[in-house]
Structure formats: C-alpha cells, structure tokens
Motif scaffolding. Structure first.
Motif, PDB file in Angstrom:
ATOM      1  N   GLY A  81       6.760   5.429  21.619  1.00 19.00           N
ATOM      2  CA  GLY A  81       7.442   4.475  20.746  1.00 19.00           C
ATOM      3  C   GLY A  81       7.896   3.216  21.450  1.00 19.00           C
ATOM      4  N   TRP A  82       8.520   3.366  22.639  1.00 22.84           N
ATOM      5  CA  TRP A  82       9.035   2.140  23.261  1.00 22.84           C
ATOM      6  C   TRP A  82       7.898   1.287  23.834  1.00 22.84           C
ATOM      7  N   ASP A  83       6.739   1.878  24.026  1.00 26.82           N
ATOM      8  CA  ASP A  83       5.602   1.098  24.486  1.00 26.82           C
ATOM      9  C   ASP A  83       4.940   0.347  23.331  1.00 26.82           C
ATOM     10  N   SER A 140      20.756  15.680  38.570  1.00 30.53           N
ATOM     11  CA  SER A 140      20.357  14.593  37.669  1.00 30.53           C
ATOM     12  C   SER A 140      19.208  13.846  38.346  1.00 30.53           C
ATOM     13  N   ARG A 141      18.635  12.957  37.599  1.00 28.06           N
ATOM     14  CA  ARG A 141      17.439  12.282  38.091  1.00 28.06           C
ATOM     15  C   ARG A 141      17.592  11.450  39.375  1.00 28.06           C
ATOM     16  N   PRO A 142      18.654  10.632  39.495  1.00 23.92           N
ATOM     17  CA  PRO A 142      18.733   9.823  40.723  1.00 23.92           C
ATOM     18  C   PRO A 142      18.758  10.681  41.988  1.00 23.92           C
ATOM     19  N   THR A 192      15.280  14.901  29.980  1.00 21.25           N
ATOM     20  CA  THR A 192      14.030  14.703  29.220  1.00 21.25           C
ATOM     21  C   THR A 192      12.791  14.713  30.091  1.00 21.25           C
ATOM     22  N   THR A 193      12.920  14.214  31.318  1.00 18.97           N
ATOM     23  CA  THR A 193      11.743  14.214  32.180  1.00 18.97           C
ATOM     24  C   THR A 193      11.834  15.328  33.224  1.00 18.97           C
ATOM     25  N   GLY A 194      12.691  16.311  32.953  1.00 19.50           N
ATOM     26  CA  GLY A 194      12.822  17.470  33.830  1.00 19.50           C
ATOM     27  C   GLY A 194      12.911  18.729  32.992  1.00 19.50           C
ATOM     28  N   CYS A 220      28.638  17.886  38.107  1.00 17.16           N
ATOM     29  CA  CYS A 220      29.470  17.283  39.154  1.00 17.16           C
ATOM     30  C   CYS A 220      28.998  15.862  39.449  1.00 17.16           C
ATOM     31  N   GLY A 221      29.769  14.872  39.074  1.00 16.94           N
ATOM     32  CA  GLY A 221      29.385  13.484  39.342  1.00 16.94           C
ATOM     33  C   GLY A 221      28.164  13.054  38.552  1.00 16.94           C
ATOM     34  N   VAL A 222      28.062  13.552  37.328  1.00 16.79           N
ATOM     35  CA  VAL A 222      26.974  13.173  36.418  1.00 16.79           C
ATOM     36  C   VAL A 222      27.606  12.343  35.299  1.00 16.79           C
ATOM     37  N   SER A 223      27.072  11.148  35.025  1.00 23.15           N
ATOM     38  CA  SER A 223      27.723  10.275  34.037  1.00 23.15           C
ATOM     39  C   SER A 223      27.467  10.732  32.599  1.00 23.15           C
ATOM     40  N   GLY A 224      26.325  11.384  32.367  1.00 18.32           N
ATOM     41  CA  GLY A 224      26.038  11.860  31.012  1.00 18.32           C
ATOM     42  C   GLY A 224      25.165  10.909  30.217  1.00 18.32           C
ATOM     43  N   ALA A 271      32.745  19.263  33.136  1.00 17.57           N
ATOM     44  CA  ALA A 271      32.338  18.057  33.856  1.00 17.57           C
ATOM     45  C   ALA A 271      33.406  17.708  34.869  1.00 17.57           C
ATOM     46  N   ILE A 272      32.968  17.348  36.063  1.00 16.72           N
ATOM     47  CA  ILE A 272      33.907  16.889  37.086  1.00 16.72           C
ATOM     48  C   ILE A 272      33.542  15.442  37.375  1.00 16.72           C
ATOM     49  N   ASN A 273      34.460  14.548  37.077  1.00 17.42           N
ATOM     50  CA  ASN A 273      34.128  13.132  37.185  1.00 17.42           C
ATOM     51  C   ASN A 273      35.387  12.311  37.454  1.00 17.42           C
ATOM     52  N   GLY A 299      11.759  -4.378  35.177  1.00 18.60           N
ATOM     53  CA  GLY A 299      12.273  -3.024  35.025  1.00 18.60           C
ATOM     54  C   GLY A 299      11.860  -2.520  33.644  1.00 18.60           C
ATOM     55  N   MET A 300      11.860  -1.213  33.417  1.00 17.91           N
ATOM     56  CA  MET A 300      11.451  -0.732  32.087  1.00 17.91           C
ATOM     57  C   MET A 300      12.514  -1.007  31.042  1.00 17.91           C
ATOM     58  N   GLN A 301      13.762  -1.175  31.474  1.00 18.74           N
ATOM     59  CA  GLN A 301      14.836  -1.523  30.545  1.00 18.74           C
ATOM     60  C   GLN A 301      16.021  -1.996  31.368  1.00 18.74           C
ATOM     61  N   CYS A 305       8.801  -1.022  35.307  1.00 23.58           N
ATOM     62  CA  CYS A 305       9.005  -0.005  36.344  1.00 23.58           C
ATOM     63  C   CYS A 305      10.082   1.005  35.992  1.00 23.58           C
ATOM     64  N   GLN A 306       9.769   2.257  36.238  1.00 24.74           N
ATOM     65  CA  GLN A 306      10.673   3.373  35.957  1.00 24.74           C
ATOM     66  C   GLN A 306      11.378   3.788  37.248  1.00 24.74           C
ATOM     67  N   LEU A 307      12.547   4.406  37.108  1.00 26.84           N
ATOM     68  CA  LEU A 307      13.300   4.947  38.232  1.00 26.84           C
ATOM     69  C   LEU A 307      12.396   5.872  39.039  1.00 26.84           C
TER      70      LEU A 307
HETATM   71  C1  LIG Z   1      12.688   7.444  30.285  1.00 32.94           C
HETATM   72  C2  LIG Z   1      13.831   7.958  31.095  1.00 32.94           C
HETATM   73  C3  LIG Z   1      13.876   9.298  31.419  1.00 32.94           C
HETATM   74  C4  LIG Z   1      14.947   9.803  32.140  1.00 32.94           C
HETATM   75  N1  LIG Z   1      15.004  11.150  32.420  1.00 32.94           N
HETATM   76  C5  LIG Z   1      16.101  11.666  33.022  1.00 32.94           C
HETATM   77  C6  LIG Z   1      16.233  13.083  33.246  1.00 32.94           C
HETATM   78  O1  LIG Z   1      15.344  13.895  32.929  1.00 32.94           O
HETATM   79  N2  LIG Z   1      17.376  13.531  33.836  1.00 32.94           N
HETATM   80  C7  LIG Z   1      18.394  12.692  34.225  1.00 32.94           C
HETATM   81  O2  LIG Z   1      19.399  13.184  34.752  1.00 32.94           O
HETATM   82  N3  LIG Z   1      18.273  11.364  34.054  1.00 32.94           N
HETATM   83  C8  LIG Z   1      17.152  10.827  33.475  1.00 32.94           C
HETATM   84  N4  LIG Z   1      17.058   9.463  33.313  1.00 32.94           N
HETATM   85  C9  LIG Z   1      18.035   8.588  33.970  1.00 32.94           C
HETATM   86  C10 LIG Z   1      19.311   8.431  33.201  1.00 32.94           C
HETATM   87  O3  LIG Z   1      19.186   7.360  32.296  1.00 32.94           O
HETATM   88  C11 LIG Z   1      20.481   8.124  34.161  1.00 32.94           C
HETATM   89  O4  LIG Z   1      20.153   7.000  34.938  1.00 32.94           O
HETATM   90  C12 LIG Z   1      20.814   9.279  35.083  1.00 32.94           C
HETATM   91  O5  LIG Z   1      20.933  10.495  34.356  1.00 32.94           O
HETATM   92  C13 LIG Z   1      22.110   9.009  35.798  1.00 32.94           C
HETATM   93  O6  LIG Z   1      22.356  10.026  36.732  1.00 32.94           O
HETATM   94  P1  LIG Z   1      23.834  10.337  37.233  1.00 32.94           P
HETATM   95  O7  LIG Z   1      24.680  10.669  36.088  1.00 32.94           O
HETATM   96  O8  LIG Z   1      23.717  11.328  38.325  1.00 32.94           O
HETATM   97  O9  LIG Z   1      24.245   8.953  37.924  1.00 32.94           O
HETATM   98  P2  LIG Z   1      25.236   7.813  37.425  1.00 32.94           P
HETATM   99  O10 LIG Z   1      24.945   7.398  36.048  1.00 32.94           O
HETATM  100  O11 LIG Z   1      25.232   6.801  38.496  1.00 32.94           O
HETATM  101  O12 LIG Z   1      26.647   8.547  37.370  1.00 32.94           O
HETATM  102  C14 LIG Z   1      27.362   8.974  38.477  1.00 32.94           C
HETATM  103  C15 LIG Z   1      28.675   9.552  37.971  1.00 32.94           C
HETATM  104  O13 LIG Z   1      29.385  10.098  39.058  1.00 32.94           O
HETATM  105  C16 LIG Z   1      30.770   9.773  38.911  1.00 32.94           C
HETATM  106  N5  LIG Z   1      31.335   9.816  40.250  1.00 32.94           N
HETATM  107  C17 LIG Z   1      31.162   8.915  41.262  1.00 32.94           C
HETATM  108  N6  LIG Z   1      31.814   9.328  42.353  1.00 32.94           N
HETATM  109  C18 LIG Z   1      32.401  10.507  42.049  1.00 32.94           C
HETATM  110  C19 LIG Z   1      33.213  11.426  42.783  1.00 32.94           C
HETATM  111  N7  LIG Z   1      33.531  11.226  44.067  1.00 32.94           N
HETATM  112  N8  LIG Z   1      33.646  12.526  42.147  1.00 32.94           N
HETATM  113  C20 LIG Z   1      33.332  12.758  40.836  1.00 32.94           C
HETATM  114  N9  LIG Z   1      32.571  11.921  40.107  1.00 32.94           N
HETATM  115  C21 LIG Z   1      32.103  10.816  40.720  1.00 32.94           C
HETATM  116  C22 LIG Z   1      30.774   8.427  38.260  1.00 32.94           C
HETATM  117  O14 LIG Z   1      31.994   8.195  37.578  1.00 32.94           O
HETATM  118  C23 LIG Z   1      29.582   8.522  37.306  1.00 32.94           C
HETATM  119  O15 LIG Z   1      29.996   8.981  36.037  1.00 32.94           O
HETATM  120  C24 LIG Z   1      15.977   8.934  32.594  1.00 32.94           C
HETATM  121  C25 LIG Z   1      15.908   7.582  32.280  1.00 32.94           C
HETATM  122  C26 LIG Z   1      14.856   7.091  31.533  1.00 32.94           C
HETATM  123  C27 LIG Z   1      14.821   5.642  31.182  1.00 32.94           C
END
Ligand SMILES: Cc1cc2nc3c(=O)[nH]c(=O)nc-3n(C[C@H](O)[C@H](O)[C@H](O)COP(=O)(O)OP(=O)(O)OC[C@H]3O[C@@H](n4cnc5c(N)ncnc54)[C@H](O)[C@@H]3O)c2cc1C
Lengths: 305, 257
Positions: A90-92, A220-222, A237-239, A250-254, A270-272, B118-120, B179-181
């Motif tokens: 869709g987005w393509d 999470s993905r990063p 979605t991609t995992g 833990c440290g996942v933004s959601g 959630a721990i954040n 970037g893709m978005q 580009c995707q992550l």
């Molecule tokens: C097409 C597409 C597919 C994708 N597929 C996936 C997928 O399958 N899975 C996935 O996970 N993502 C996916 N993503 C990426 C997704 O959009 C987010 O970028 C990613 O989930 C963010 O990961 P994160 O929450 O670990 O990092 P961030 O968004 O950077 O969040 C980090 C969090 O950690 C918190 N934090 C920082 N320091 C601390 C600390 N010391 N203690 C506690 N909390 C702390 C912050 O407040 C923040 O909420 C996809 C993106 C796209 C565009």
C-alpha cells in the motif's frame, strides 16, 4: 460515497488486511468495489464487485503495472476514495495512484472523525485530523485500526482485467525470513530489550531477568539492526508475533510496528523513563524508571523468592 | 555519477511535545533536533555508493528553516560533497506532494543518477515523498530498501515486506530508493571529517521559488490522543517499585507462582 478497496495477494495467497478495508468502508458508510491482482481460485469473501487481474499474467508486485490496472478501474467506477492497507504494498502503490488521479494521499489512517481522516504523528504521541481539499482522495489504513465484528462472507461478482503495460522494475524472487534458533511464538514469558538499553553489554541484564522469570528474551528492531541480538528474537511486523502470558518491555517506546507483534500478550509490563511513551497504551503496568537500575534489582528479588 | 540524498530534520521522539497555538502542529520550541533516523541510512548508502564509484558527486538536500543546516553538516561530515539547503520556515506545514515537488524542481535539470531518501519521516510519517518524486520526474522508485547493490548500471535491491520476507528487484538508473532501518550501519562522523565538512559548500536558497503545486491537504487540528490505557503507572524508589511489581505479578499472572 464510492470507495475502491485495493486487496492484496502475494505469492499465491490473499493477505490479511483485506477484511479491514471492508470494515473501513462499512464504518464510513461507503458503497464499495474491490480490486485485486490475484487468482480466481483464491477470491476474498466479499459481496460486491471485484475487478480481478490475473496474478500469473501480471507476475508478483510491479508498481507501474498495478498502478495502470487500478487507474483503469478508477476511470470506470469514478470512486471518491481509493483505499489501501498501510503495508509494503500500500505505501508503495498509493502515492503513485494518487499522483495520477491528482488526489490527496493520506497515509496510515487510524480513524475517521467528522469525515476527516485521523493519522498519527511522532510515533503516535500526537494525532492530527486531515482536511483533504481535493474531490478525490487515496488513503492507506493502519493495520488493526479498522476491524470487522464478524468475518466477511459472500462471493464477489468478478470482472476480469488484462494488463497492458510493462514496468521498469523487474521482480527477481522472494527471500524468506531466516528460520531456526529460538521460537518466541511459544514462549510463556518474554522480556524484550529496546533501544533504551543503551549499549550491547546491557542485553545481558535483560536476558538475566528473562532467565529468572523462566522465559526468553526478545528485542525491538533497532537492537536487532545494531546486531546486539539476532533477528529471530525481533518482535513486531517484520519479526515475530508473540502471545506470552507475560511480556516485559524494557526501554521500548511502543511503535505501532512493535505493538503489532506483542499486543496479544496476556499481561504487559513496560519499564521506561518516559511516562508518555506510547507503550503505556498497551501496558497493564508502566514502571517509570531507568531500566539499568530497575531490571537488575528486579532480577535479584525474583531470584530470591 | 551524480547522487542526491534528501534528508529531514526531526525532533527527538522522546521529547516532551506541546501543540502549537494554532493547534496545527507541534510547537518547535524546547525540542532537541536530529537527522530523521531513516535518512541516516540513506546518507550512509549514498556515501557508500560514492566511494564505490570513485568519481561520483554527492549532494545532500534539506528543506526547512535555518536550524536544519546543523543536521546537514552531519551529512557533510559523513561524506556528502555539497549541501543544498532549501530555506523554508513553513516546511512543517507542507504536505508530501509539496515537498516532493520542491525537490523535483531542484533536481529536474541536474541529471541525478540515483536519489536516496528515507522511507518515511519519524514525525509526519507519510512515507510518500520519495515515491512522489519518482512519479514527478518519471524515475523508477523502489521503497523500503533493506539491501542495496549497484553494478554495471544496474541497481539490485531487496525490499522489505511483512514478516521478514524480502523481495529481490532490479531496475536501471535514474532511480529513487527509499531506505529502511537496518539497510547498513550509518557511520559516526570523525573529528577530522567534521572539521573538513565546515569547508564544504552549503548553499541556501528559498524553497518557495521551487514550489509549483498547490497543496491537496492540510492539518485541521493536532492533539494528544485520549489515553486509552487503563494500566497502572508506578513511580518512586527502585526498591519499592520492584516490590510493588512482584506483588502485582503474583496477583495478576501465573508466572511467579
Ligand atoms: C516498515 C517498518 C517495519 C518495522 N518493523 C518493526 C518490528 O518488527 N519490530 C520493532 O520493534 N520495530 C519495527 N519497526 C521500527 C519501529 O517503527 C520503531 O522504530 C522501533 O520499534 C523503535 O524501537 P525502540 O522502542 O527499541 O526504540 P525507541 O523508539 O528509540 O525507544 C526507546 C525507548 O527507551 C526509553 N528509554 C531510554 N533510556 C531508557 C532507560 N535508561 N531506561 C528505561 N527506558 C529508557 C525511551 O524513553 C524510549 O521510549 C519498523 C518500522 C517500519 C517503518
């Protein structure tokens, strides 16, 4: 209001978002027709008109071939809205169709309020209502935002389309996701590491908590992209799609793509450090703390129980 | 070979956001700004392609107010040759078609072989600009690129689809890639490269001169979503928090039984 719903088919199978397109049309009270590049032996359950182009003839997804086919249907049906899933298809394709139609394109619609599409901003921390100023519009719908109360039924009335263009992009095959290693879909407890863990050495403390809780660790993905954790542990979605009894993020933004993989968990902690992190929307308990202090402390206490 | 990479400056997503006085966007005060995450992969891939080609010229383009030049300097320090800043204090209001059209007018007579985006973006998140740019300039465009290769005039990439499946596709130049992550590992600019970047060309010109389309949509209102979460929020001392959580887990889940 007339809506053209763009269904999806890949590698011999119909994809899941199609029902959500129908639920959306119903929600806004639109009269709908459907378009699919697919196969007559695998038609979507739909009681309406379906324009079908043969997947064998058209090949797998090719942007300009699919665009031209959709434009033929648009010409014939004159819909006010063309609706896609917000997916890799869709987005393509949606912006290409919108550009040709001289229509506004609104991405990742999560709701419709006062006839205005609503979309997320800044990782869903904010939302905006979009005012479309063209007569026609193209939307992509966020996965899961519109779901039907019941499974759709019916057999579509099929009208066939033939392709009459070639694309500049050549499809050369699919590469399946890597298999093997841990299967998180069977885990009862998952403790996931997000980017908030900060550095690769800290994966250890997340894994230790998972072990203390007799579960597995995910990520999470990063964290996976940075190669701190292997891909088969990625949730989203991609995992992997997981449904444990307990999910500790833990440290996942959601982000929506992460939530899509874990929202079926029975209990979410959630721990954040960020009290406003969107993970709070799905968490049963949000602990506002630095995971580097909280996680090891929790592990110690769990171990001593 | 001529390469263009288009980047956006976005706020840190962990910022405390406020809605502006018109209720149409987030307030730009008190925010920390950085390069859109997806664009870091785009810049890295553009620099890698330039290094592979040897005699390539790589331009980084960014639309926005003067503060975006800070982010452009990072791209220059990562290895871009020159910067084209399209000055626009209203860029946050522009819809994807307007942004794509500004870039297209800039690029139209410059014969870029490969354009990366970037893709978005992390803030608006429409994911349309690269695709629209391709449509406007009649270049092929592949989105969500997770692997990139260029050989003998042919671009071979993998697109990321759902569930970890990838589609292998090829196309020819000129082309736009979004580009995707995880596409690569974006480099950190080294101190010598940061110093060198200060001497690189970074020209500003008004984006308005390049805007040739009318917008087709705008933001009626921006607001915080209603909190649906009925969950409990725990704050306080670590020792108390761990005890509280253990108590809850014992009561509500079977895992500590
Ligand atoms: C097409 C597409 C597919 C994708 N597929 C996936 C997928 O399958 N899975 C996935 O996970 N993502 C996916 N993503 C990426 C997704 O959009 C987010 O970028 C990613 O989930 C963010 O990961 P994160 O929450 O670990 O990092 P961030 O968004 O950077 O969040 C980090 C969090 O950690 C918190 N934090 C920082 N320091 C601390 C600390 N010391 N203690 C506690 N909390 C702390 C912050 O407040 C923040 O909420 C996809 C993106 C796209 C565009």
């Amino acid at each position: 209001m007339k809506a053209l719903l763009i269904a999806e088919y890949r590698d011999g199978k119909l994809l899941g978002g199609n029902n959500e397109l129908m639920a959306f049309a119903e929600k806004i009270g639109a009269e709908s027709t459907m378009f699919l590049v697919g196969n007559e032996s695998a038609l979507p359950a739909y009681s309406g008109k379906l324009y079908l182009a043969d997947g064998n003839e058209c090949g797998e997804y090719n942007p300009s071939v699919h665009k031209d086919l959709i434009l033929k249907v648009v010409e014939k049906e004159q819909p006010e809205l063309v609706v896609f899933s917000h997916s890799s298809y869709g987005w393509d394709l949606a912006p290409r169709v919108a550009y040709a139609m001289q229509a506004a394109q609104v991405s990742e619609v999560v709701d419709v309020v006062d006839s205005m599409p609503v979309v997320p901003v800044c990782n869903a921390k904010l939302r905006r209502n979009v005012k479309v100023t063209t007569a026609k519009a193209v939307y992509t719908l966020q996965a899961g935002a519109f779901s039907a109360a019941e499974e759709p039924t019916g057999t579509p009335e099929v009208e066939k389309l033939n392709k009459d263009s070639e694309g500049k992009i050549v499809f050369e095959g699919y590469e399946e996701a890597e298999k093997g290693g841990v299967d998180l879909s069977k885990s009862e407890v998952i403790v996931s590491a997000g980017r908030g863990v900060g550095k690769p050495e800290n994966i250890e403390m997340v894994a230790a908590l998972a072990e203390a809780l007799k579960g597995d660790y995910g990520a999470s993905r990063p964290v996976v992209d940075a190669e701190w954790v292997e891909h088969n542990r990625q949730v989203g979605t991609t995992g992997q799609t997981v449904s444990p009894k307990l999910y500790v993020a833990c440290g996942v933004s959601g982000a929506i793509q992460h939530l899509a993989g874990m929202k079926k968990s029975e209990f979410v902690v959630a721990i954040n450090t960020d009290k406003d992190a969107p993970i709070g929307e799905v968490a049963d308990v949000l602990v506002v703390a630095d995971l580097k202090q909280f996680v090891p402390a929790l592990t110690e206490k769990v171990k001593s129980l | 070979m001529k390469i263009l990479v288009c980047i956006k400056q976005v706020p840190d997503m962990e910022s405390k956001f406020k809605v502006n006085s018109e209720n149409t966007w987030y307030d730009s005060g008190d925010l920390a700004w950085r390069m859109n995450e997806y664009d870091e992969y785009a810049v890295e891939q553009a620099v890698q392609l330039k290094e592979q080609q040897g005699d390539a010229d790589l331009t980084v383009l960014c639309i926005g107010p003067d503060r975006v030049k800070e982010t452009m300097k990072k791209a220059l320090a990562m290895g871009c040759d020159r910067g084209a800043h399209l000055q626009d204090d209203e860029s946050h209001k522009r819809e994807p078609l307007e942004i794509a059209s500004i870039i297209a007018e800039y690029a139209r007579d410059k014969e870029f072989d490969v354009v990366f985006t970037g893709m978005q973006s992390q803030d608006r998140g429409s994911g349309q600009v690269g695709v629209l740019l391709g449509e406007i300039l009649d270049m092929s465009c592949v989105t969500t690129v997770i692997e990139f290769g260029f050989e003998a005039g042919e671009i071979k990439v993998k697109r990321e689809l759902e569930g970890g499946v990838k589609a292998k596709v090829k196309t020819t130049t000129p082309a736009v890639l979004t580009c995707q992550l995880g596409l690569n590992t974006p480099r950190y600019p080294t101190l010598p490269n940061i110093m060198k970047a200060k001497k690189k060309e970074l020209l500003s010109s008004p984006a308005a001169d390049l805007l040739k389309v009318d917008s087709r949509q705008n933001t009626q209102t921006m607001y915080f979503p209603e909190k649906k979460g009925v969950g409990l929020v725990l704050e306080g001392e670590i020792a108390d928090l761990t005890d509280e959580l253990i108590k809850i887990l014992k009561e509500k889940t079977g895992v500590l039984a």
